[in-house]
Design a protein around this motif. Structure first.
Motif, PDB file in Angstrom:
ATOM      1  N   ALA A  74       0.832  -1.200   0.000  1.00  0.00           N
ATOM      2  CA  ALA A  74       0.000   0.000   0.000  1.00  0.00           C
ATOM      3  C   ALA A  74       0.873   1.260   0.000  1.00  0.00           C
ATOM      4  O   ALA A  74       2.079   1.215   0.252  1.00  0.00           O
ATOM      5  N   ASP A  75       0.217   2.402  -0.259  1.00  0.00           N
ATOM      6  CA  ASP A  75       0.889   3.702  -0.247  1.00  0.00           C
ATOM      7  C   ASP A  75       0.735   4.314   1.141  1.00  0.00           C
ATOM      8  O   ASP A  75      -0.336   4.225   1.759  1.00  0.00           O
ATOM      9  N   ASN A  76       1.790   4.943   1.600  1.00  0.00           N
ATOM     10  CA  ASN A  76       1.721   5.569   2.918  1.00  0.00           C
ATOM     11  C   ASN A  76       0.947   6.879   2.926  1.00  0.00           C
ATOM     12  O   ASN A  76       0.608   7.408   3.983  1.00  0.00           O
ATOM     13  N   GLY A  77       0.699   7.444   1.712  1.00  0.00           N
ATOM     14  CA  GLY A  77      -0.066   8.687   1.624  1.00  0.00           C
ATOM     15  C   GLY A  77      -1.279   8.502   0.738  1.00  0.00           C
ATOM     16  O   GLY A  77      -1.576   7.397   0.264  1.00  0.00           O
ATOM     17  N   GLY A  78      -2.001   9.608   0.518  1.00  0.00           N
ATOM     18  CA  GLY A  78      -3.171   9.547  -0.340  1.00  0.00           C
ATOM     19  C   GLY A  78      -4.423   9.133   0.407  1.00  0.00           C
ATOM     20  O   GLY A  78      -4.408   8.863   1.615  1.00  0.00           O
ATOM     21  N   PRO A  79      -5.531   9.036  -0.310  1.00  0.00           N
ATOM     22  CA  PRO A  79      -6.829   8.774   0.353  1.00  0.00           C
ATOM     23  C   PRO A  79      -6.923   7.379   0.959  1.00  0.00           C
ATOM     24  O   PRO A  79      -7.755   7.150   1.837  1.00  0.00           O
ATOM     25  N   TYR A  80      -6.123   6.420   0.470  1.00  0.00           N
ATOM     26  CA  TYR A  80      -6.177   5.046   1.017  1.00  0.00           C
ATOM     27  C   TYR A  80      -4.863   4.697   1.712  1.00  0.00           C
ATOM     28  O   TYR A  80      -4.398   3.560   1.654  1.00  0.00           O
ATOM     29  N   ALA A  81      -4.258   5.690   2.359  1.00  0.00           N
ATOM     30  CA  ALA A  81      -2.976   5.469   3.030  1.00  0.00           C
ATOM     31  C   ALA A  81      -3.066   4.354   4.060  1.00  0.00           C
ATOM     32  O   ALA A  81      -4.039   4.226   4.807  1.00  0.00           O
ATOM     33  N   SER A  82      -2.023   3.500   4.060  1.00  0.00           N
ATOM     34  CA  SER A  82      -1.996   2.380   5.007  1.00  0.00           C
ATOM     35  C   SER A  82      -0.556   1.952   5.233  1.00  0.00           C
ATOM     36  O   SER A  82       0.271   1.980   4.316  1.00  0.00           O
ATOM     37  N   THR A  83      -0.261   1.569   6.441  1.00  0.00           N
ATOM     38  CA  THR A  83       1.063   1.022   6.748  1.00  0.00           C
ATOM     39  C   THR A  83       1.037  -0.497   6.743  1.00  0.00           C
ATOM     40  O   THR A  83       2.069  -1.134   6.960  1.00  0.00           O
ATOM     41  N   PHE A  84      -0.139  -1.082   6.490  1.00  0.00           N
ATOM     42  CA  PHE A  84      -0.260  -2.546   6.458  1.00  0.00           C
ATOM     43  C   PHE A  84      -0.302  -3.009   4.997  1.00  0.00           C
ATOM     44  O   PHE A  84      -1.000  -2.417   4.163  1.00  0.00           O
ATOM     45  N   ASP A  85       0.412  -4.091   4.702  1.00  0.00           N
ATOM     46  CA  ASP A  85       0.449  -4.646   3.348  1.00  0.00           C
ATOM     47  C   ASP A  85      -0.257  -5.999   3.335  1.00  0.00           C
ATOM     48  O   ASP A  85       0.231  -6.969   3.953  1.00  0.00           O
ATOM     49  N   PRO A  86      -1.393  -6.115   2.644  1.00  0.00           N
ATOM     50  CA  PRO A  86      -2.133  -7.393   2.610  1.00  0.00           C
ATOM     51  C   PRO A  86      -1.334  -8.498   1.908  1.00  0.00           C
ATOM     52  O   PRO A  86      -0.563  -8.233   0.980  1.00  0.00           O
ATOM     53  N   ASP A  87      -1.553  -9.732   2.332  1.00  0.00           N
ATOM     54  CA  ASP A  87      -0.962 -10.880   1.639  1.00  0.00           C
ATOM     55  C   ASP A  87      -1.887 -12.084   1.756  1.00  0.00           C
ATOM     56  O   ASP A  87      -2.856 -12.071   2.532  1.00  0.00           O
ATOM     57  N   ARG A  88      -1.601 -13.120   1.007  1.00  0.00           N
ATOM     58  CA  ARG A  88      -2.471 -14.304   0.979  1.00  0.00           C
ATOM     59  C   ARG A  88      -1.679 -15.529   0.538  1.00  0.00           C
ATOM     60  O   ARG A  88      -0.835 -15.450  -0.366  1.00  0.00           O
ATOM     61  N   HIS A  89      -1.957 -16.679   1.151  1.00  0.00           N
ATOM     62  CA  HIS A  89      -1.418 -17.978   0.742  1.00  0.00           C
ATOM     63  C   HIS A  89      -2.583 -18.823   0.216  1.00  0.00           C
ATOM     64  O   HIS A  89      -3.649 -18.867   0.844  1.00  0.00           O
ATOM     65  N   SER A  90      -2.372 -19.511  -0.902  1.00  0.00           N
ATOM     66  CA  SER A  90      -3.423 -20.372  -1.464  1.00  0.00           C
ATOM     67  C   SER A  90      -2.806 -21.690  -1.913  1.00  0.00           C
ATOM     68  O   SER A  90      -1.687 -21.714  -2.455  1.00  0.00           O
ATOM     69  N   ALA A  91      -3.561 -22.779  -1.709  1.00  0.00           N
ATOM     70  CA  ALA A  91      -3.143 -24.107  -2.181  1.00  0.00           C
ATOM     71  C   ALA A  91      -4.327 -24.745  -2.890  1.00  0.00           C
ATOM     72  O   ALA A  91      -5.484 -24.571  -2.468  1.00  0.00           O
ATOM     73  N   GLU A  92      -4.047 -25.455  -3.967  1.00  0.00           N
ATOM     74  CA  GLU A  92      -5.140 -26.077  -4.730  1.00  0.00           C
ATOM     75  C   GLU A  92      -4.793 -27.515  -5.089  1.00  0.00           C
ATOM     76  O   GLU A  92      -3.617 -27.875  -5.249  1.00  0.00           O
ATOM     77  N   LEU A  93      -5.845 -28.338  -5.228  1.00  0.00           N
ATOM     78  CA  LEU A  93      -5.728 -29.724  -5.692  1.00  0.00           C
ATOM     79  C   LEU A  93      -6.815 -29.922  -6.731  1.00  0.00           C
ATOM     80  O   LEU A  93      -8.006 -29.716  -6.454  1.00  0.00           O
ATOM     81  N   THR A  94      -6.431 -30.319  -7.946  1.00  0.00           N
ATOM     82  CA  THR A  94      -7.388 -30.437  -9.050  1.00  0.00           C
ATOM     83  C   THR A  94      -7.397 -31.869  -9.571  1.00  0.00           C
ATOM     84  O   THR A  94      -6.336 -32.480  -9.770  1.00  0.00           O
ATOM     85  N   TRP A  95      -8.599 -32.393  -9.808  1.00  0.00           N
ATOM     86  CA  TRP A  95      -8.790 -33.702 -10.436  1.00  0.00           C
ATOM     87  C   TRP A  95      -9.539 -33.507 -11.743  1.00  0.00           C
ATOM     88  O   TRP A  95     -10.583 -32.844 -11.780  1.00  0.00           O
TER      89      TRP A  95
END
Length: 459
Positions: free
Chosen positions: A396-417
């Motif tokens: 994220a950006d530290n300034g601007g209208p959506y300023a944030s000090t937190f950076d989102p993240d995600r882990h995903s695992a898949e199994l396909t048949w």
């Protein structure tokens, strides 16, 4: 039989011959053709009589005379058919028939593809309470709803229009907020005969920026798009416009291209610049590395001007992308097993003003950069099974209208048949940290089926 077929072919040029009735040679041809028709009719009557029993002796004598007459007439017709005029006329009729047949096949038998897609999802965090720090939810950039969902099904029709154009229409059928909707996802024509490696696309289509953006979602290895696609392109950028591509005549794949588009969808808005609000450039380079590996890499840029954007942005926005894919498979046959590693990196640059969509009196300068990336690996165990892992991250950006000090993240695992190339079931588990206070663990079961004609997927 050869002479009979030849006689029928010459019969086809009768209309042409009648136009030249004043010619003595043509008159003679007509006489011979009439005699041939009479002989063929007699031969047909003889065959019908033979199928019912032994014909009378008188009939046999008559038929023998007629057959002899047929043989003599056929020889004369052979001689006539050997003349340039007759050969040209016969060829013209045959070409016309063949052309009409091919045109009819394309005109009335377009390839039809139906993609059926559905899922069941369970989230530990209520999707309605999902907030992504630094990045508003835009387009199709939010989490899937809890419970069963039809997802997005597709109906596509495609065909060669003639020797210079190809056309495709893709309709998307989806359910949103309890309402069923049918939308035109893509509708375009492609040129197929431009010289020097050029091709032109006109209509509505997915932009060729990055890697995944040009692919339909049902070809993805995971149930949902990476966070960077959700945050910076609303899931996928498609618009009305024109695309020009050039592929170099080299052993390596080298592609350059650009697009001019209307600029209505996110991150654009308001179809600025006189309805030419979005412009893109892209380049891709790829090839083989030995007999078992292949690679593809590219850089792209999307430039747009927005007014009243979905996230409240007004001004100039640019999205820069870099993508890379590497594939390895025994003997190069990925259907029997192999590994795919892919990653994309995004930079979102804004220069403008934020105007609150709920309260236009609230306005802030918006001049800053945000970034995002993902990397995924899929191991194709055999023709039936594959397993994969993906890591997403946004900065994220530290300034601007959506300023944030937190950076989102995600882990995903898949199994396909896969039961076959045309049907699959997928289990996906993901753990998402959208903001500093919440986390979401989601379990999704997805089915997907392909009916009808279905072309090969892109690399």
């Amino acid at each position: 039989m050869r002479k009979s077929l030849l006689a029928l072919a010459v019969l086809a040029v009768l209309p042409l011959a009648s136009a030249q009735a004043a010619d003595p040679a043509t008159d003679r041809r007509i006489e011979l053709l009439e005699a041939q028709v009479q002989a063929l009719q007699a031969e047909l009557r003889a065959l019908q009589a033979a199928s019912k029993g032994t014909p009378p002796a008188e009939s046999v004598a008559s038929q023998s005379a007629q057959v002899d007459s047929t043989a003599a007439t056929a020889e004369e017709i052979d001689d006539l058919a050997a003349t340039p005029e007759a050969a040209d006329a016969t060829a013209a009729v045959a070409a016309a028939d063949g052309s009409q047949g091919a045109s009819s096949a394309n005109a009335f038998n377009p390839a039809i593809t139906l993609i059926l897609n559905g899922s069941y999802s369970h989230h530990s965090l209520d999707p309605d309470a999902y907030v992504r720090a630094g990045f508003p939810l835009v387009g199709e950039g939010g989490p899937a709803p809890d419970g069963f969902s039809l997802g997005e099904s597709e109906l596509a029709l495609s065909a060669n229009i003639d020797d210079k154009f190809y056309g495709q229409l893709t309709l998307a059928v989806e359910s949103e907020d309890g309402q069923d909707e049918v939308a035109i996802e893509e509708a375009y024509i492609d040129t197929t005969a431009l010289p020097a490696g050029f091709s032109l696309r006109l209509g509505r289509f997915f932009s060729n920026i990055g890697y995944l953006n040009g692919h339909h979602a049902h070809t993805d290895s995971f149930f949902d798009r990476p966070l960077a696609y959700q945050a910076f392109l609303g899931g996928q950028y498609g618009d009305d416009g024109a695309q020009l591509r050039w592929v170099a005549p080299t052993d390596l794949l080298f592609e350059l291209g650009g697009e001019i588009m209307r600029g209505e969808p996110y991150p654009g808005g308001g179809a600025q610049r006189g309805g030419l609000g979005t412009r893109t450039l892209f380049a891709h380079l790829g090839g083989d590395a030995g007999h078992e590996s292949a690679w593809l890499a590219g850089v792209s840029m999307l430039d747009t001007r927005a007014e009243g954007g979905e996230d409240g942005f007004n001004g100039d926005a640019r999205v820069f992308l870099a993508d890379a894919t590497w594939k390895w498979a025994p003997q190069g046959n990925f259907k029997d097993g192999g590994v795919t590693v892919r990653g994309e990196y995004f930079i979102d640059d804004r220069d403008g003003v934020y105007i609150d969509p709920e309260d236009p009196a609230v306005a802030l300068d918006w001049d800053g950069r945000r970034r995002g990336a993902y990397v995924e690996t899929v191991y194709r165990i055999n023709r039936l099974w594959d397993v994969g892992y993906r890591y997403d991250r946004l900065w994220a950006d530290n300034g601007g209208p959506y300023a944030s000090t937190f950076d989102p993240d995600r882990h995903s695992a898949e199994l396909t048949w896969r039961n076959s190339e045309f049907s699959l079931f997928r289990l996906q588990v993901s753990h998402d940290r959208p903001n500093a206070d919440d986390s979401d663990t989601a379990v999704t079961v997805q089915y997907q089926a392909s009916l009808g004609a279905h072309g090969a997927h892109k690399f």
